[in-house]
Enzyme design. Structure first.
Site, PDB file in Angstrom:
ATOM      1  N   SER A 105     139.956 -61.232 124.202  1.00 41.29           N
ATOM      2  CA  SER A 105     140.016 -62.106 125.756  1.00 41.29           C
ATOM      3  C   SER A 105     140.632 -60.364 126.679  1.00 41.29           C
ATOM      4  O   SER A 105     141.327 -59.840 126.307  1.00 41.29           O
ATOM      5  CB  SER A 105     140.751 -63.273 125.671  1.00 41.29           C
ATOM      6  OG  SER A 105     141.213 -63.541 126.736  1.00 41.29           O
ATOM      7  N   GLU A 106     139.908 -61.020 127.994  1.00 41.17           N
ATOM      8  CA  GLU A 106     139.731 -59.807 128.807  1.00 41.17           C
ATOM      9  C   GLU A 106     141.055 -59.975 129.534  1.00 41.17           C
ATOM     10  O   GLU A 106     141.673 -58.926 130.446  1.00 41.17           O
ATOM     11  CB  GLU A 106     138.684 -59.871 129.502  1.00 41.17           C
ATOM     12  CG  GLU A 106     138.734 -61.339 130.642  1.00 41.17           C
ATOM     13  CD  GLU A 106     137.820 -61.887 130.424  1.00 41.17           C
ATOM     14  OE1 GLU A 106     136.741 -62.909 130.919  1.00 41.17           O
ATOM     15  OE2 GLU A 106     137.344 -62.120 129.141  1.00 41.17           O
ATOM     16  N   ASN A 107     141.993 -61.136 129.029  1.00 46.87           N
ATOM     17  CA  ASN A 107     143.622 -61.347 129.635  1.00 46.87           C
ATOM     18  C   ASN A 107     144.119 -60.111 129.254  1.00 46.87           C
ATOM     19  O   ASN A 107     145.540 -60.209 129.471  1.00 46.87           O
ATOM     20  CB  ASN A 107     144.128 -61.998 129.939  1.00 46.87           C
ATOM     21  CG  ASN A 107     144.536 -62.931 128.504  1.00 46.87           C
ATOM     22  OD1 ASN A 107     143.523 -62.984 128.366  1.00 46.87           O
ATOM     23  ND2 ASN A 107     145.340 -63.625 128.021  1.00 46.87           N
TER      24      ASN A 107
END
Length: 218
Positions: free
Chosen positions: A45-47
Site C-alpha cells: 500500500s502506498e501509505n
C-alpha cells in the site's frame, strides 16, 4: 451478475505465486480476502505497508494499521512499515508486479479516469498517477455501468484522465475484458449474464471471438 466481493474473487485468480501487488481504494482492497490456496503474494500500500493481510474481524481492528484508503487492515508475519518515499520508490522503480485499481471510466484504448469528477471536491489524486505511469500490469475492478445505467466502458473517457493507454484488463460485475489494440475483448461473462447483456452495457468497441465462457470463481 457479481457483487463487489465476486469481482474481487475473480481478480484474485489473476494472482501468481511470489507477486508483489498494489491494491487501490474500493473494490481492489477486497482482493486480499481471496488469495488462492497454495500461493503467496505480498500486498503493498502506498501509505507505507508491505505484507497486508485480509480485513480484520469486527472488534479486532487496530486504528494504527491502515491502508491507503484509511481502512483498518491486518498484516501478515514479516510485514514491514516505511515512509512514503520508500513506498513510491518501490512503485516508480517497477518493483510491483500487479496493480489493481478502481475506476470511474475506462476507455477502449486503455485510458483510465479514477480520481476526479469536475465540480466535486477531492483531497488529491493520491498515488494513482504514479501507479499507472509505472505499472506494466494494471487490472481495473469496477461496475460495468453507473447508477443511471450508463456504460463506464467507453470509446473515450469523459472525466479527467489518470493514465493513458495503461489498463490491461477490466473485471466488472458483468464480465472479464482484455484491452487490445482494437478495443475490449470479451474473455468471460459473469454467472447469469448473456453476451447480449454485455453488448448493451458497453459503449466502447466490444470484440467477441467464438463462445464466451462463464466465469469460474472457485
Amino acid at each position: 451478475m457479481l457483487d463487489k466481493n465476486g469481482i474481487a474473487r475473480r481478480i484474485a485468480k489473476e494472482l501468481e505465486d511470489g507477486y508483489f501487488v498494489n491494491l487501490g481504494i474500493g473494490i481492489p482492497t477486497l482482493v486480499a480476502n481471496y488469495i488462492p490456496k497454495g500461493i503467496e503474494v505480498e500486498f503493498q500500500s502506498e501509505n507505507g505497508v508491505l505484507g497486508m493481510g485480509p480485513f480484520p474481524y469486527e472488534g479486532e481492528e487496530d486504528a494504527d494499521i491502515i491502508n491507503a484508503g484509511k481502512q483498518t487492515i491486518t498484516t501478515m508475519p514479516g510485514a514491514s512499515f516505511f515512509d512514503s518515499a520508500i513506498s513510491f520508490n518501490m512503485i516508480r522503480g517497477q518493483h510491483v508486479d500487479l496493480t489493481i485499481l478502481g475506476a470511474m471510466e475506462v476507455a477502449e484504448n486503455g485510458d483510465i479516469a479514477n480520481w476526479k469528477i469536475p465540480g466535486k471536491m477531492v483531497k488529491g489524486m493520491g498515488g494513482a498517477m504514479d501507479l499507472v505511469a509505472s505499472a506494466e500490469n494494471i487490472i481495473v475492478a469496477m461496475m460495468h455501468t453507473n447508477r443511471a445505467g450508463a456504460s463506464k466502458l467507453l470509446k473515450r473517457c469523459s472525466l479527467p484522465l489518470t493514465g493513458v493507454n495503461c489498463v490491461k484488463k477490466v473485471v466488472t460485475n458483468m464480465a472479464v475484458l482484455e484491452i487490445i489494440e482494437d478495443g475490449f475483448r470479451l474473455l468471460e461473462r459473469a454467472p447469469g449474464v448473456s453476451v447480449e447483456d454485455i453488448k448493451n452495457a458497453t459503449e466502447g468497441k466490444l470484440i467477441i471471438e467464438g463462445n464466451v465462457p462463464e466465469m469460474v470463481l472457485d
